[in-house]
Write a protein that holds these residues in place. Sequence first.
Motif: not given
Length: 267
Positions: A179-196
Amino acid sequence: MDENENFVPRVNQLDAEELDQEILNIFKGGLQNAFKYFLRNPLDLIGPELEAIIKIIIWNFTLRARNSSIGQELLGIEFIVKNRLQIVGTGFLNIVLKYLEARQSSIVRLFPGREEMLNKSFQTIQNILKFAELVNFVIFLQNGIYPNLIQRLLKLKPRPVVQESRSVGYSFMTRELMWHLLTELVIFLVPLIDISSFYSKIRPSKADENHCATCLKLPIVRISTPCSHVFCYYCLVSSSSADGEYIPCPVCGTKINKQTICSTIHS
C-alpha cells in the motif's frame, strides 16, 4: 499444511536478493579501492572476469554448500532442492548472463561486418528478458513464489529454516509495504495529470460571461481570454503545468500568451 509451513513472506524474499546484491557490491568496492592507485586500472581490462570470479566464489560457499545465499541465510530462508542441477543452473545463469551482458561489445567485435545485426539481436534478447522479468514479478506479487525468472525456470522454491510453534506472522507488513508503494505511485502520477482540464470537459458547463468557466463561480481576479472565455486567475494558471510562454485554454485549447494575462490583470 505443507504450503503454510513453507510460506516465506514476499518482503523477506526481496530483501534477501537486495542483501545478496549489497554483499557483491562490497566485494566490488574492495577491488576498486585496491586498484585505484594503479596507473592502469586492471578493472578496465578484466573487470567482468574478476566480477565473475567473485560470484563463483560466493556461489561455491553459499548456494552450493548450504542451498541458500548469504541474504537468505541472514533472513532464515533456504531453497527446496530436489536436484543438484538446480543449484548448478542457478549459478551458471546468474554468472554467465551477466558476464555476456558486460562483454557484449567485445563479443560483437569478434564478428566484423555483423556488428549491427548482433547488437540488434542482443537488444531484442535483453528486452524479452526484461519483459519476462516484469511478468514474473507480477505473478510473484500474486502467489509469493519465485521472485526472479531464474528461480521460476529452475523450480527453486524457498522455505523458512526456523520452524517455531509460536512464530509471529508478518503478512501485515507485506500489505503495508504494498500500500505504501501504491500510495507513492499515485502521489507521483497525480501531478502529471491535468485534472482541471479533464474535470471541465466532463462537467456540464453552466458558465456565462459573468462566471469562471472552470469553477462556475464569480471570478476572483477576472481574466478574459482572447477566445472570449472568462476565468479566475488561479483557475486559469493552475489548469496547466506548462512552463512555456503560452497556456492552453481549459475550454477550447486556444494558446494564451502569459503576457496577455498579466496585461489583463494590470488593466
